[in-house]
Design a protein around this motif. Sequence first.
Motif, PDB file in Angstrom:
ATOM      1  N   LEU A  29       0.861  -1.170   0.000  1.00 35.64           N
ATOM      2  CA  LEU A  29       0.000   0.000   0.000  1.00 35.64           C
ATOM      3  C   LEU A  29       0.900   1.224   0.000  1.00 35.64           C
ATOM      4  O   LEU A  29       1.840   1.302   0.806  1.00 35.64           O
ATOM      5  N   ALA A  58      -2.715   0.223  -4.203  1.00 33.55           N
ATOM      6  CA  ALA A  58      -2.460  -1.134  -3.695  1.00 33.55           C
ATOM      7  C   ALA A  58      -2.079  -2.033  -4.864  1.00 33.55           C
ATOM      8  O   ALA A  58      -2.660  -1.945  -5.945  1.00 33.55           O
ATOM      9  N   TYR A  97      -7.785  -1.571   1.218  1.00 30.05           N
ATOM     10  CA  TYR A  97      -7.163  -2.664   1.976  1.00 30.05           C
ATOM     11  C   TYR A  97      -7.963  -3.953   1.788  1.00 30.05           C
ATOM     12  O   TYR A  97      -7.400  -5.027   1.550  1.00 30.05           O
ATOM     13  N   ALA A 102      -5.474  -7.645   1.561  1.00 25.62           N
ATOM     14  CA  ALA A 102      -4.252  -7.534   2.350  1.00 25.62           C
ATOM     15  C   ALA A 102      -4.321  -8.377   3.620  1.00 25.62           C
ATOM     16  O   ALA A 102      -3.293  -8.828   4.140  1.00 25.62           O
ATOM     17  N   ALA A 126      -4.033  -0.946   9.115  1.00 28.00           N
ATOM     18  CA  ALA A 126      -3.138  -2.102   8.950  1.00 28.00           C
ATOM     19  C   ALA A 126      -2.062  -2.104  10.021  1.00 28.00           C
ATOM     20  O   ALA A 126      -0.877  -1.897   9.740  1.00 28.00           O
TER      21      ALA A 126
END
Length: 272
Positions: A29, A58, A97, A102, A126
Amino acid sequence: MLLREANRFEGSTAAEQELTPKDGQTVYLQIDGHMCPTREERKNAEDQGFREAKAVLAYRESDVVEVSKKRREILHRILKAKVTTSEDFLPIVKKVYQQSHADKAELVVVLADGAKWIWNMVEEVAPEAIQVLDFSHAKQHLYEYAKIRFQQERERVKPWVDEQIDRLYDDRVSEVISEMNLYADLNEDLSRVASYFETNAARMQYGTYRSKGLTIGSGAIESAGKQLSLSRIKAAGMRWNVTDLNPMLAMRAAFLDGSWSHYWKEQELLAA
């Protein structure tokens, strides 16, 4: 006509693009801000009307291919951008995300500059991610420090910077900070740069990152930012209302990340 349609449907969620999850993958990311010319009310005499378009990118490690010795290309990616507050951008980052899967990746790596709003967001979205300060920004700050410190001895700037880069490549950021702090009290700008390194020290373990084969530069999001804005938003004489700028950014992002057909299928469904 296209801009009116994009305005009407901005924020809808049908037919979203996703990255296919793969075992053992590293998901990257990258987050950055890019200034766009607007007609927004000026806040002070120095305000030229530019407002920050926040962008998030991403991609998977396997999506990066070497086109030539000096150029790599990302085959599949997700790109989003919007002029908004960090609070309102947070759901967009969370969505990217999720779309990149992810949460199923072996590693998640986030690359960005030293902006606090970015790293605060990363901690929430994250917390498991490896945080990497873009190496070019670290190098830029080294040169800034050296040019101030060696004003009368410019020939010492590059050798000093090269020495600090070698230290960073060896995970010896603490030595770089110690070197900077020797002179930080002499100048406010020297102190500011030293503080920048202290704040981001945990994100500057470049020797470890390189030994793992991880990317240490956020050039992909910086390139995406230029593609988002230079050819369509920053042309000569252009100024935008943010209400019109954001739909244009959405369309540019859809065009650049390959989700253009998804975007317009979504509009057809909503217009039916």
